[in-house]
Design a protein around this motif. Structure first.
Motif, PDB file in Angstrom:
ATOM      1  N   UNK A  56       2.534  -3.966 -11.028  1.00 40.77           N
ATOM      2  CA  UNK A  56       1.869  -4.727  -9.975  1.00 40.77           C
ATOM      3  C   UNK A  56       1.076  -5.931 -10.489  1.00 40.77           C
ATOM      4  N   UNK A  57       0.546  -5.858 -11.695  1.00 39.87           N
ATOM      5  CA  UNK A  57      -0.299  -6.942 -12.205  1.00 39.87           C
ATOM      6  C   UNK A  57       0.513  -8.198 -12.527  1.00 39.87           C
ATOM      7  N   UNK A  64      -1.397 -12.211 -17.076  1.00 42.15           N
ATOM      8  CA  UNK A  64      -2.801 -12.580 -17.206  1.00 42.15           C
ATOM      9  C   UNK A  64      -3.734 -11.701 -16.401  1.00 42.15           C
ATOM     10  N   UNK A  65      -3.178 -10.823 -15.555  1.00 39.56           N
ATOM     11  CA  UNK A  65      -4.005  -9.917 -14.762  1.00 39.56           C
ATOM     12  C   UNK A  65      -4.663  -8.864 -15.640  1.00 39.56           C
ATOM     13  N   UNK A  66      -5.754  -8.318 -15.171  1.00 43.43           N
ATOM     14  CA  UNK A  66      -6.539  -7.370 -15.965  1.00 43.43           C
ATOM     15  C   UNK A  66      -6.518  -5.967 -15.366  1.00 43.43           C
ATOM     16  N   UNK A  67      -6.408  -4.987 -16.239  1.00 41.55           N
ATOM     17  CA  UNK A  67      -6.512  -3.577 -15.878  1.00 41.55           C
ATOM     18  C   UNK A  67      -7.762  -3.007 -16.523  1.00 41.55           C
ATOM     19  N   UNK A  68      -8.634  -2.395 -15.728  1.00 40.12           N
ATOM     20  CA  UNK A  68      -9.858  -1.765 -16.229  1.00 40.12           C
ATOM     21  C   UNK A  68      -9.846  -0.294 -15.842  1.00 40.12           C
ATOM     22  N   UNK A  69      -9.939   0.597 -16.832  1.00 37.73           N
ATOM     23  CA  UNK A  69      -9.895   2.036 -16.568  1.00 37.73           C
ATOM     24  C   UNK A  69     -11.119   2.702 -17.175  1.00 37.73           C
ATOM     25  N   UNK A  78       3.962   0.536  -4.390  1.00 41.17           N
ATOM     26  CA  UNK A  78       4.803   0.739  -3.208  1.00 41.17           C
ATOM     27  C   UNK A  78       4.024   0.478  -1.920  1.00 41.17           C
ATOM     28  N   UNK A  79       2.778   0.966  -1.889  1.00 42.95           N
ATOM     29  CA  UNK A  79       1.958   0.787  -0.692  1.00 42.95           C
ATOM     30  C   UNK A  79       1.679  -0.690  -0.430  1.00 42.95           C
ATOM     31  N   UNK A  80       1.436  -1.453  -1.490  1.00 48.35           N
ATOM     32  CA  UNK A  80       1.152  -2.870  -1.315  1.00 48.35           C
ATOM     33  C   UNK A  80       2.426  -3.656  -1.002  1.00 48.35           C
ATOM     34  N   UNK A  81       3.537  -3.255  -1.599  1.00 42.88           N
ATOM     35  CA  UNK A  81       4.801  -3.915  -1.276  1.00 42.88           C
ATOM     36  C   UNK A  81       5.108  -3.795   0.210  1.00 42.88           C
ATOM     37  N   UNK A  82       4.784  -2.623   0.774  1.00 49.78           N
ATOM     38  CA  UNK A  82       5.004  -2.418   2.205  1.00 49.78           C
ATOM     39  C   UNK A  82       4.117  -3.319   3.046  1.00 49.78           C
ATOM     40  N   UNK A  83       3.038  -3.815   2.448  1.00 48.52           N
ATOM     41  CA  UNK A  83       2.112  -4.722   3.135  1.00 48.52           C
ATOM     42  C   UNK A  83       2.360  -6.178   2.750  1.00 48.52           C
ATOM     43  N   UNK A  84       3.459  -6.434   2.042  1.00 46.55           N
ATOM     44  CA  UNK A  84       3.812  -7.795   1.686  1.00 46.55           C
ATOM     45  C   UNK A  84       3.110  -8.339   0.463  1.00 46.55           C
ATOM     46  N   UNK A  85       2.531  -7.454  -0.351  1.00 48.66           N
ATOM     47  CA  UNK A  85       1.812  -7.875  -1.568  1.00 48.66           C
ATOM     48  C   UNK A  85       2.633  -7.454  -2.780  1.00 48.66           C
ATOM     49  N   UNK A  86       3.059  -8.417  -3.595  1.00 45.91           N
ATOM     50  CA  UNK A  86       3.917  -8.105  -4.745  1.00 45.91           C
ATOM     51  C   UNK A  86       3.171  -8.109  -6.069  1.00 45.91           C
ATOM     52  N   UNK A  87       2.081  -8.879  -6.172  1.00 44.32           N
ATOM     53  CA  UNK A  87       1.286  -8.923  -7.398  1.00 44.32           C
ATOM     54  C   UNK A  87      -0.190  -9.034  -7.047  1.00 44.32           C
ATOM     55  N   UNK A  88      -1.038  -8.583  -7.997  1.00 44.19           N
ATOM     56  CA  UNK A  88      -2.489  -8.731  -7.840  1.00 44.19           C
ATOM     57  C   UNK A  88      -3.077  -9.237  -9.149  1.00 44.19           C
ATOM     58  N   UNK A  89      -4.344  -9.680  -9.072  1.00 44.07           N
ATOM     59  CA  UNK A  89      -5.003 -10.268 -10.235  1.00 44.07           C
ATOM     60  C   UNK A  89      -5.732  -9.248 -11.104  1.00 44.07           C
ATOM     61  N   UNK A  90      -6.144  -8.134 -10.517  1.00 41.83           N
ATOM     62  CA  UNK A  90      -6.902  -7.140 -11.285  1.00 41.83           C
ATOM     63  C   UNK A  90      -6.794  -5.775 -10.622  1.00 41.83           C
ATOM     64  N   UNK A  91      -6.904  -4.743 -11.454  1.00 45.13           N
ATOM     65  CA  UNK A  91      -6.860  -3.360 -10.972  1.00 45.13           C
ATOM     66  C   UNK A  91      -7.964  -2.571 -11.674  1.00 45.13           C
ATOM     67  N   UNK A  92      -8.757  -1.825 -10.895  1.00 48.24           N
ATOM     68  CA  UNK A  92      -9.811  -0.965 -11.426  1.00 48.24           C
ATOM     69  C   UNK A  92      -9.474   0.496 -11.113  1.00 48.24           C
ATOM     70  N   UNK A  93      -9.660   1.356 -12.110  1.00 43.65           N
ATOM     71  CA  UNK A  93      -9.477   2.791 -11.920  1.00 43.65           C
ATOM     72  C   UNK A  93     -10.666   3.529 -12.526  1.00 43.65           C
ATOM     73  N   UNK A  94     -11.282   4.392 -11.735  1.00 41.99           N
ATOM     74  CA  UNK A  94     -12.397   5.229 -12.182  1.00 41.99           C
ATOM     75  C   UNK A  94     -11.893   6.668 -12.090  1.00 41.99           C
ATOM     76  N   UNK A  95     -11.452   7.208 -13.217  1.00 37.46           N
ATOM     77  CA  UNK A  95     -10.657   8.432 -13.213  1.00 37.46           C
ATOM     78  C   UNK A  95     -11.510   9.688 -13.054  1.00 37.46           C
ATOM     79  N   UNK A  96     -10.942  10.669 -12.349  1.00 35.10           N
ATOM     80  CA  UNK A  96     -11.604  11.963 -12.220  1.00 35.10           C
ATOM     81  C   UNK A  96     -12.272  12.142 -10.871  1.00 35.10           C
ATOM     82  N   UNK A  97     -13.110  13.169 -10.793  1.00 37.40           N
ATOM     83  CA  UNK A  97     -13.802  13.478  -9.549  1.00 37.40           C
ATOM     84  C   UNK A  97     -14.949  12.502  -9.350  1.00 37.40           C
ATOM     85  N   UNK A  98     -15.204  12.137  -8.096  1.00 33.07           N
ATOM     86  CA  UNK A  98     -16.289  11.199  -7.814  1.00 33.07           C
ATOM     87  C   UNK A  98     -17.608  11.943  -7.661  1.00 33.07           C
TER      88      UNK A  98
END
Length: 314
Positions: A225-226, A229-234, A84-104
């Motif tokens: 969002x991907x 062929x886009x990649x999700x890394x968690x 939703x946040x990216x759609x509001x910025x005019x971005x509908x798809x991305x090539x990759x997403x990274x998530x590092x879960x938990x407390x930093x």
């Protein structure tokens, strides 16, 4: 923030997994200290959209954003709302997403944030500094509900004993107080490999920040969002997180969802597979020696198919 204060876990494996080719658009859903974002920018990504619910992380990242004004966008928002946040910025798809879960690591190392049982501070644990704190939970929940929370999110086998000791000691305002109460309840041997307070602090942190709900919603947002062929890394750090990611990718790749005692069983409903899942990656001995916080980490990679995102999870 000219240099990363912490070592990103499984960094090389994450980079290999998402393959950030020149010009690629990448989402870092958990910006933190910026280690993954910095590495992806160095690898040639065209633009990184970096999310964090913690305002202090966004503020700390301004120097990096200033050095990359056309390649890095910092977004103060939960990663569960990335589409939703990216759609509001005019971005509908991305090539990759990274998530590092938990407390930093950055949050743990700041005693005033209240995440650590190793340094005394206010019993807070809120990543966004909004909503009820850990102190609110331990001081207001009834004993049975508190015990259930410790068992569910901390997998604490003696949760009822811990809850009983906590309720008897209320009010509790400091992390040092809570850690001492749990250690007394469970017995503490100095030098033991795991502090008895670990599970209790994990459970409270997860509950305060709705981390499992955020992860579930974030995985579904990534699916929407991907691009094909886009990649999700968690990257996850304990069994509750990893089971949720494993279950999501298994289900979305056409496998048996194998329901969980923590989250309801996923609904397949005849939907076409939206991901191809790769084998889990764990740190080797050299990385663990260099970065002990990597010890419990697991990386899971999913490649997006061209099937539409599942409608029942929108």
């Amino acid at each position: 923030m000219t240099a990363a204060p912490h070592i990103p876990v499984l960094l090389e494996a994450v980079l290999a997994g998402i393959s950030p080719t020149s010009g690629a658009s990448v989402v870092d859903g958990t910006f933190g200290a910026g280690g993954y974002t910095r590495a992806v920018l160095a690898a040639g990504a065209g633009h990184v959209y970096a999310f964090d619910r913690d305002p202090t992380a966004i503020a700390a990242g301004e120097a990096l954003a200033g050095a990359n004004p056309d390649r890095l966008t910092l977004i103060h928002e939960r990663f569960s709302l990335m589409d939703r946040a990216l759609e509001a910025r005019g971005v509908s798809t991305v090539d990759a997403i990274m998530l590092d879960i938990g407390v930093s690591s950055m949050q743990i190392d700041q005693a005033a944030r209240g995440f650590s049982f190793q340094a005394d501070g206010p019993l807070d644990m809120r990543m966004s500094s909004e909503g009820p704190s850990a102190a609110d939970l331990v001081n207001t929940m009834d004993e049975t509900a508190l015990a259930d929370l410790l068992y569910r999110y901390g997998e604490e086998p003696r949760s009822r004993r811990v809850a009983s000791h906590i309720v008897a000691a209320r009010p509790i305002a400091r992390t040092g107080e809570l850690a001492a109460i749990v250690r007394k309840a469970l017995g503490h041997r100095p030098g033991a490999p795991k502090d008895p307070a670990t599970r209790t602090f994990q459970a409270l942190r997860i509950a305060v920040n709705d981390e499992l709900g955020e992860l579930d919603a974030g995985l579904r947002a990534a699916e929407r969002l991907l691009r094909p062929g886009g990649r999700l890394a968690v990257v996850s750090f304990h069994s509750l997180e990893d089971r949720a990611v494993k279950r999501f990718l298994r289900t979305r790749s056409g496998g048996d969802p194998q329901g969980s005692r923590h989250l309801p069983e996923a609904r397949i409903g005849g939907s076409a597979p939206t991901f191809e899942a790769a084998k889990a990656v764990r740190p080797n001995a050299a990385e663990i020696a260099a970065n002990p916080r990597a010890r419990s980490a697991t990386l899971r990679i999913g490649t997006r198919t061209d099937a539409p995102a599942w409608k029942d999870d929108a």
